[in-house]
Motif scaffolding. Structure first.
Motif, PDB file in Angstrom:
ATOM      1  N   PHE A  26       0.854  -1.179   0.000  1.00  0.00           N
ATOM      2  CA  PHE A  26       0.000   0.000   0.000  1.00  0.00           C
ATOM      3  C   PHE A  26       0.897   1.238   0.000  1.00  0.00           C
ATOM      4  CE2 PHE A  26      -2.279  -3.447   2.021  1.00  0.00           C
ATOM      5  CZ  PHE A  26      -3.521  -3.403   1.414  1.00  0.00           C
ATOM      6  N   TYR A  27       0.290   2.401  -0.270  1.00  0.00           N
ATOM      7  CA  TYR A  27       1.079   3.615  -0.453  1.00  0.00           C
ATOM      8  C   TYR A  27       0.545   4.778   0.389  1.00  0.00           C
ATOM      9  CZ  TYR A  27       3.265   1.282  -4.390  1.00  0.00           C
ATOM     10  OH  TYR A  27       3.966   0.388  -5.164  1.00  0.00           O
ATOM     11  N   VAL A  28       1.498   5.601   0.835  1.00  0.00           N
ATOM     12  CA  VAL A  28       1.216   6.900   1.445  1.00  0.00           C
ATOM     13  C   VAL A  28       1.970   7.941   0.629  1.00  0.00           C
ATOM     14  CG1 VAL A  28       1.661   8.350   3.467  1.00  0.00           C
ATOM     15  CG2 VAL A  28       0.816   6.011   3.771  1.00  0.00           C
ATOM     16  N   VAL A  67       6.069   4.713   1.745  1.00  0.00           N
ATOM     17  CA  VAL A  67       5.820   6.142   1.881  1.00  0.00           C
ATOM     18  C   VAL A  67       6.635   6.861   0.818  1.00  0.00           C
ATOM     19  CG1 VAL A  67       5.890   8.121   3.427  1.00  0.00           C
ATOM     20  CG2 VAL A  67       5.413   5.831   4.339  1.00  0.00           C
ATOM     21  N   ARG A  68       5.944   7.515  -0.102  1.00  0.00           N
ATOM     22  CA  ARG A  68       6.603   8.126  -1.248  1.00  0.00           C
ATOM     23  C   ARG A  68       7.423   9.347  -0.843  1.00  0.00           C
ATOM     24  NH1 ARG A  68       4.318   7.819  -6.803  1.00  0.00           N
ATOM     25  NH2 ARG A  68       6.321   6.740  -6.944  1.00  0.00           N
ATOM     26  N   PRO A  69       8.416   9.727  -1.618  1.00  0.00           N
ATOM     27  CA  PRO A  69       9.276  10.854  -1.252  1.00  0.00           C
ATOM     28  C   PRO A  69       8.480  12.140  -1.034  1.00  0.00           C
ATOM     29  CG  PRO A  69      10.257   9.609  -3.041  1.00  0.00           C
ATOM     30  CD  PRO A  69       8.871   9.056  -2.859  1.00  0.00           C
ATOM     31  N   GLY A  70       8.999  12.991  -0.152  1.00  0.00           N
ATOM     32  CA  GLY A  70       8.374  14.273   0.136  1.00  0.00           C
ATOM     33  C   GLY A  70       8.520  14.628   1.598  1.00  0.00           C
ATOM     34  N   ILE A  71       8.041  15.816   1.947  1.00  0.00           N
ATOM     35  CA  ILE A  71       8.090  16.286   3.325  1.00  0.00           C
ATOM     36  C   ILE A  71       6.706  16.122   3.944  1.00  0.00           C
ATOM     37  CG2 ILE A  71       8.487  18.268   4.821  1.00  0.00           C
ATOM     38  CD1 ILE A  71      10.425  19.343   2.740  1.00  0.00           C
ATOM     39  N   SER A  90      10.135   3.996   3.878  1.00  0.00           N
ATOM     40  CA  SER A  90      10.304   5.058   2.898  1.00  0.00           C
ATOM     41  C   SER A  90      10.602   4.413   1.539  1.00  0.00           C
ATOM     42  CB  SER A  90      11.452   5.971   3.314  1.00  0.00           C
ATOM     43  OG  SER A  90      11.694   6.945   2.323  1.00  0.00           O
ATOM     44  N   GLU A  91       9.807   4.748   0.540  1.00  0.00           N
ATOM     45  CA  GLU A  91       9.955   4.101  -0.768  1.00  0.00           C
ATOM     46  C   GLU A  91      11.364   4.288  -1.311  1.00  0.00           C
ATOM     47  OE1 GLU A  91       7.317   3.842  -4.824  1.00  0.00           O
ATOM     48  OE2 GLU A  91       7.769   5.843  -4.032  1.00  0.00           O
ATOM     49  N   VAL A  92      11.903   5.476  -1.181  1.00  0.00           N
ATOM     50  CA  VAL A  92      13.302   5.769  -1.507  1.00  0.00           C
ATOM     51  C   VAL A  92      13.991   6.075  -0.188  1.00  0.00           C
ATOM     52  CG1 VAL A  92      14.881   7.237  -2.799  1.00  0.00           C
ATOM     53  CG2 VAL A  92      12.620   6.708  -3.740  1.00  0.00           C
ATOM     54  N   PRO A  93      15.034   5.333   0.191  1.00  0.00           N
ATOM     55  CA  PRO A  93      15.628   5.527   1.506  1.00  0.00           C
ATOM     56  C   PRO A  93      15.956   6.978   1.812  1.00  0.00           C
ATOM     57  CG  PRO A  93      16.560   3.590   0.469  1.00  0.00           C
ATOM     58  CD  PRO A  93      15.690   4.256  -0.569  1.00  0.00           C
ATOM     59  N   TYR A  94      15.446   7.443   2.958  1.00  0.00           N
ATOM     60  CA  TYR A  94      15.713   8.761   3.550  1.00  0.00           C
ATOM     61  C   TYR A  94      15.091   9.924   2.764  1.00  0.00           C
ATOM     62  CZ  TYR A  94      19.477   5.461   4.611  1.00  0.00           C
ATOM     63  OH  TYR A  94      20.188   4.321   4.887  1.00  0.00           O
ATOM     64  N   GLN A  95      14.278   9.626   1.738  1.00  0.00           N
ATOM     65  CA  GLN A  95      13.668  10.702   0.949  1.00  0.00           C
ATOM     66  C   GLN A  95      12.257  11.044   1.415  1.00  0.00           C
ATOM     67  OE1 GLN A  95      15.131  12.647  -1.084  1.00  0.00           O
ATOM     68  NE2 GLN A  95      17.077  11.566  -1.299  1.00  0.00           N
ATOM     69  N   ALA A  96      11.685  10.240   2.307  1.00  0.00           N
ATOM     70  CA  ALA A  96      10.460  10.631   2.993  1.00  0.00           C
ATOM     71  C   ALA A  96      10.891  11.308   4.285  1.00  0.00           C
ATOM     72  CB  ALA A  96       9.576   9.426   3.275  1.00  0.00           C
ATOM     73  N   GLN A  97      10.686  12.630   4.356  1.00  0.00           N
ATOM     74  CA  GLN A  97      11.158  13.420   5.481  1.00  0.00           C
ATOM     75  C   GLN A  97       9.987  13.715   6.422  1.00  0.00           C
ATOM     76  OE1 GLN A  97      13.653  16.817   4.228  1.00  0.00           O
ATOM     77  NE2 GLN A  97      13.679  15.901   2.182  1.00  0.00           N
TER      78      GLN A  97
END
Length: 562
Positions: A26-28, A67-71, A90-97
């Motif tokens: 699932f996605y956020v 959890v897709r990238p973003g703040i 985090s879908e991309v490591p450390y890119q979901a802030q």
């Protein structure tokens, strides 16, 4: 196809279906909606708490939330009870802030519970000055309230502007904190406050401070990186923290107060033992900073505390180089405090000499620790004498198997702090992930020379089975955190494969291993890993195809004409 083979195929298809459920995703996203979204990529949810609540209510166990990238601003809640476990990543490591003016992530008592959740790959911090206390908070609400069985993995947790980075307290049980990076708490508080809990493991993390790197003032007033204690007496389920393991971590770049430590047991001067059954093993503590600390290790209120196969290296500097074992409430006494197979190495010859005082190995006032052990440790003070003081309870001369001599650890001059840079998507030392930064620190600063007197001379009965990189120690283990690899492996960086990075490690430190082993094993995996669920799907699919062929072939041969 006979009944037996039909049943066999039914079981296999059931296994495929179950495995597919295991892999359900699932996605956020920042453009999601908790009310109208369904968690799909097209219509994601908006928050982690909203996603987990939906999974709990819908009985979606063994799922993954990406959890897709973003703040993401505001509080993210870990909610729901999952017997098989769910992963929030985090879908991309450390890119979901994850940012907030208060707790950015919490696991609190609620109607759904908070159990069976793995939380990994995020960049987590306060949004700036003026924040309320804590960045990440796991609170059991007094214990036995459904909060526990949680894993916090591979996150960058940094820059609290009020209090701790991570607090685990108030009756929580079964928490694993692994492969994270921590830096920059605020005030007389910690990176991790382990407080009135049971069964907590802290492993494979990197701890340091770098206030200037975050544009902050270095006030030299922060407390220990890790404290294990009990602040609330018997108000919760436990009196004193119990069964805590701190293993395979790297600590460096002290910027805290002169009264604190890398790790500390007991702090609040309570009239009871604040922590018992605590194990510190295979940790690397680097004294690369010019800031003075109290001692690398502190025990103020502990029982059955073991410190084994750790490496403490560098100038540090400190008021006592190795340890401070004392009490702050006269009704308690530290009991069963043990030190085995450690390396204490100050190449500057100033072991424990700070603020104009003489060298000092330990601070251990008489009568404040009983039933203690100091056995089979290695000591080096840059060629100068190891300090001893008859007024202290613990001296290096009390070690009946003491090992003297230079372990040959690399100089820490020029050490690069591996802080995360979201703009470049890399760490400051060039690493792409926390594990890579961790391994670099170990291989650059924690590997003794092959000629070190501590090689093959650990007390085997008190040595962990593996070392800081997970390498098996064998029957003749080494002292310190790193086991020298001399048995034909080209995996010099300990990441379980043999590639170009191992050659770079060897270039920096030829004592890491034999280059001919690397040449012979290049491109191979040293240890086979357990298959991921997708691997099992592939395996089962092959079994299905093979089984169908077998059944069809058998049916062709044996089925009577109709």
């Amino acid at each position: 196809m006979d009944r037996i083979h039909r049943a066999w195929l039914a079981w296999l298809f059931s296994a495929i279906f179950s495995t597919t459920v295991l892999a359900q995703t699932f996605y956020v996203a920042t453009n999601g909606n908790d009310a109208t979204g369904d968690g799909s990529l097209a219509t994601p949810w908006a928050s982690i708490g909203g996603a987990l609540g939906k999974l709990h209510d819908g009985n979606f166990d063994s799922a993954t939330v990406l959890v897709r990238p973003g703040i993401y601003t505001g509080r993210q809640s870990l909610v729901g009870t999952f017997a098989q476990g769910v992963t929030v990543r985090s879908e991309v490591p450390y890119q979901a802030q994850l940012r907030h003016t208060s707790q950015a992530v919490v696991a609190y008592v609620n109607g759904r519970g908070a159990s069976g959740i793995t939380f990994e790959g995020f960049d987590i911090a306060h949004s700036g000055p003026g924040a309320s206390p804590l960045v990440f908070h796991i609170d059991g609400g007094g214990g036995n309230n459904g909060v526990g069985n949680l894993t916090v993995r591979n996150n960058v947790i940094h820059d609290s502007y009020n209090n701790d980075l991570l607090k685990v307290n108030n009756g929580v049980t079964n928490v694993v904190v692994e492969q994270n990076m921590f830096y920059n708490q605020t005030g007389s508080d910690e990176h991790i406050d382990v407080n009135s809990v049971e069964d907590v493991t802290i492993s494979d993390n990197v701890f340091f401070n770098d206030f200037a790197g975050s544009g902050r003032t270095k006030s030299n007033n922060t407390s220990s990186y890790i404290v294990i204690k009990d602040s609330n007496d018997n108000e919760d389920f436990f009196l004193g923290s119990d069964r805590v393991t701190v293993q395979r971590n790297v600590f460096l770049n002290w910027e805290g107060s002169t009264g604190s430590n890398f790790v500390l047991v007991g702090e609040d001067a309570k009239p009871f033992i604040e922590a018992r059954n605590v194990m510190f093993e295979n940790n690397l503590m680097l004294g690369n900073s010019t800031n003075v600390m109290r001692a690398a290790v502190g025990v103020k209120s502990g029982e059955n505390i073991t410190f084994r196969n750790n490496t403490i290296a560098g100038d540090l500097p400190a008021l006592a180089y190795a340890m401070r074992v004392n009490v702050e409430n006269s009704v308690v006494t530290n009991e069963q405090i043990h030190f085995y197979n450690n390396i204490w190495s100050d190449p500057t010859g100033t072991m424990g000499a700070s603020f104009g005082s003489g060298n000092d190995f330990s601070d251990s006032p008489p009568g404040e620790v009983t039933n203690w052990t100091l056995v089979n440790n290695q000591y080096y003070n840059g060629g100068a004498n190891i300090p001893a003081d008859a007024s202290e309870t613990i001296n290096y001369t009390d070690d009946p198997n003491r090992i003297a001599g230079n372990p040959g650890l690399a100089s820490q001059a020029g050490l690069t702090l591996p802080r995360w840079n979201p703009a470049t998507g890399m760490f400051a030392d060039g690493s792409m992930n926390i594990r890579e930064a961790f391994v670099k620190l170990v291989m650059q600063y924690g590997v003794p020379a092959a000629s070190s007197e501590g090689v093959d001379h650990a007390l085997a009965a008190q040595a962990p089975l593996d070392d800081i990189l997970g390498n098996l120690r064998g029957v003749s283990p080494d002292v310190g955190a790193v086991e020298m690899l001399r048995s034909g492996t080209g995996d010099f960086d300990g990441d379980r494969d043999v590639d170009g990075r191992d050659f770079l490690v060897w270039q920096r430190n030829p004592t890491a291993g034999d280059l001919t082993d690397w040449q012979a094993q290049y491109g191979s995996a040293v240890i086979l890993s357990v298959p991921e669920p997708s691997g099992w799907v592939h395996w089962i699919a092959l079994m299905v195809v093979g089984g169908m062929r077998m059944c069809l072939a058998k049916g062709t041969r044996s089925a009577p004409p109709r």
